[in-house]
Scaffold this active site. Structure first.
Site, short mmCIF file in Angstrom:
data_model
loop_
_atom_site.label_atom_id
_atom_site.label_comp_id
_atom_site.label_asym_id
_atom_site.label_seq_id
_atom_site.Cartn_x
_atom_site.Cartn_y
_atom_site.Cartn_z
N HIS A 141 0.82 -1.22 0.00
CA HIS A 141 0.00 0.00 0.00
C HIS A 141 0.85 1.26 0.00
CE1 HIS A 141 0.30 -0.07 4.55
NE2 HIS A 141 0.35 1.23 4.35
N ASP A 174 0.17 -7.65 1.67
CA ASP A 174 0.54 -6.23 1.74
C ASP A 174 2.06 -6.04 1.76
OD1 ASP A 174 0.25 -3.49 1.83
OD2 ASP A 174 -0.06 -3.41 4.00
N SER A 255 4.58 2.67 7.81
CA SER A 255 4.34 1.53 6.94
C SER A 255 5.60 1.13 6.19
CB SER A 255 3.26 1.85 5.91
OG SER A 255 2.00 1.67 6.45
#
Length: 402
Positions: A141, A174, A255
């Site tokens: 992402h 992910d 992230s």
């Protein structure tokens, strides 16, 4: 995630805790930065520092004037009236092995900030250096907005930067691998074993929350094998993984950065957080509340090897559709695909799967997350309930690439 965020989060399941308990004010979201560039952050910090110095200077001057006004007589010229103030030893001692300071010194050179731009917007995240020539691990992402021809720029620990391209992505877990261009001599991270973690063990998170690069936070492993579902695609497949839960502060922009043990070895990839909605703020209320989730590195490295080799990542599957049983009672088998691993093991529609090896299965997300922690060809023992009777079967897992 924040009120200035550009990239949208993955859709979540409203009111759904990882184990299926109702929690309508909480949601699990992937992390991404609102696109704040680090240079801007430095200018802001410098401005704040300058303002603080000005205020401090004025306060000091006023304080001195007030002190002098209250004196009965001026001190004689040349007299020494100021008390001797003791000072601490300012020597910079080496950090003790196993301390957060020593871990940070070891890990920071292997962590990068990733800035992305594309037709869908812009944002930033973090990444982990895997090779001296610029192979970098991050979240899918983080780079998603650049997948259709956007731009990726990597900022390194020494202040240099380089453009990068996407090597491969895996939406189901992910994860993504990118390659920085024309770089050499980088410091690869040490890869650890997430399977060796224990609840309560100390860990350190490193990344660029809100664009603030080289940020270090610390905490413990709060839970292991926590089923986290952060997205659902149109064809019904989900972004689900058996997460490492930590109370180390993790925020948008973390992230893709590493979660490391106290030896500085990467045990997970920081990926999502649980947030409590704030009245009137909507998603703008998102932030660290001590519930962060990292993808276990053991589940990721086989996929990384496939992506680096130019292959499509593959995942272990049972070959069934599943739904939730009664709260916490397991995953109910729906359709069993002919010729699948589940069919070969004798599983039938209506069976309730309650355990895979030693891992308790509470709902469908837990089953999906647990199976994805294995590799195609692995042999597992499935415990299930049929007509009120507990049974078990040995299953050799299929591959979704076959």
């Amino acid at each position: 995630m924040s009120d200035t965020r550009i990239l949208p989060p993955f859709p979540d399941e409203p009111g759904r805790e990882p184990h299926g308990a109702g929690a309508p004010v909480a949601r699990t979201e992937s992390l991404e930065s609102p696109g704040q560039r680090p240079r801007g952050s430095r200018r802001f910090a410098a401005g704040m520092l300058a303002a603080s110095l000005v205020v401090g200077g004025l306060a000091g001057f006023g304080g001195a004037a007030a002190w002098e006004a209250w004196q009965d007589e001026p001190a004689p010229l040349g007299s020494t009236t100021s008390p001797t103030v003791p000072t601490a030893d300012a020597d910079d001692e080496p950090a003790p092995e196993g301390s957060v300071e020593s871990v940070a010194a070891r890990v920071l050179p292997s962590v990068v900030q990733i800035e992305v731009q594309g037709a869908g917007g812009s944002g930033s995240g973090s990444g982990i250096v895997l090779s001296e020539d610029g192979t970098i691990l991050t979240n899918q992402h983080v780079v998603e907005v650049a997948e259709d021809g956007g731009q990726i720029v990597v900022n390194f620990d020494d202040g240099s930067e380089a453009e990068a391209s996407i090597v491969g992505t895996d939406r189901l877990t992910d994860t993504a691998v990118i390659q920085a261009e024309d770089v050499e001599g980088l410091t690869p991270a040490t890869i650890g074993r997430s399977g060796s973690l224990d609840v309560g063990q100390e860990v350190v998170a490193v990344g660029s929350p809100f664009g603030l690069e080289a940020t270090v936070t610390t905490g413990i492993v709060s839970a292991l094998n926590r089923p986290v579902n952060v997205a659902q695609s149109a064809d019904g497949t989900s972004t689900t993984y058996p997460a490492i839960q930590t109370d180390a502060a993790i925020n948008p922009g973390n992230s893709g950065g590493p979660l490391v043990d106290m030896k500085g070895a990467v045990v997970g990839i920081n990926s999502s957080i649980r947030t409590a909605a704030s009245p009137g703020l909507g998603q703008g209320g998102a932030g660290s509340i001590g519930l962060g989730f990292a993808i276990p590195i053991d589940a990721v490295m086989p996929l990384v090897e496939q992506m680096v080799a130019g292959e499509e990542p593959t995942h272990a599957v049972l070959g069934i559709t599943v739904g939730d049983g009664e709260a916490g009672d397991g995953a109910v088998v729906g359709e069993v695909n002919g010729g699948s691993a589940a069919a070969s093991a004798g599983l039938d529609a209506g069976d309730v799967i309650t355990r895979v090896d030693d891992q308790r299965i509470t709902d469908s997300s837990a089953l999906v997350a647990t199976i994805r922690a294995y590799r195609p060809g692995d042999e597992v023992e499935i415990t299930f309930v049929r007509d009120g009777e507990e049974q078990s079967a040995t299953v050799t897992l299929d591959s979704d690439g076959s």
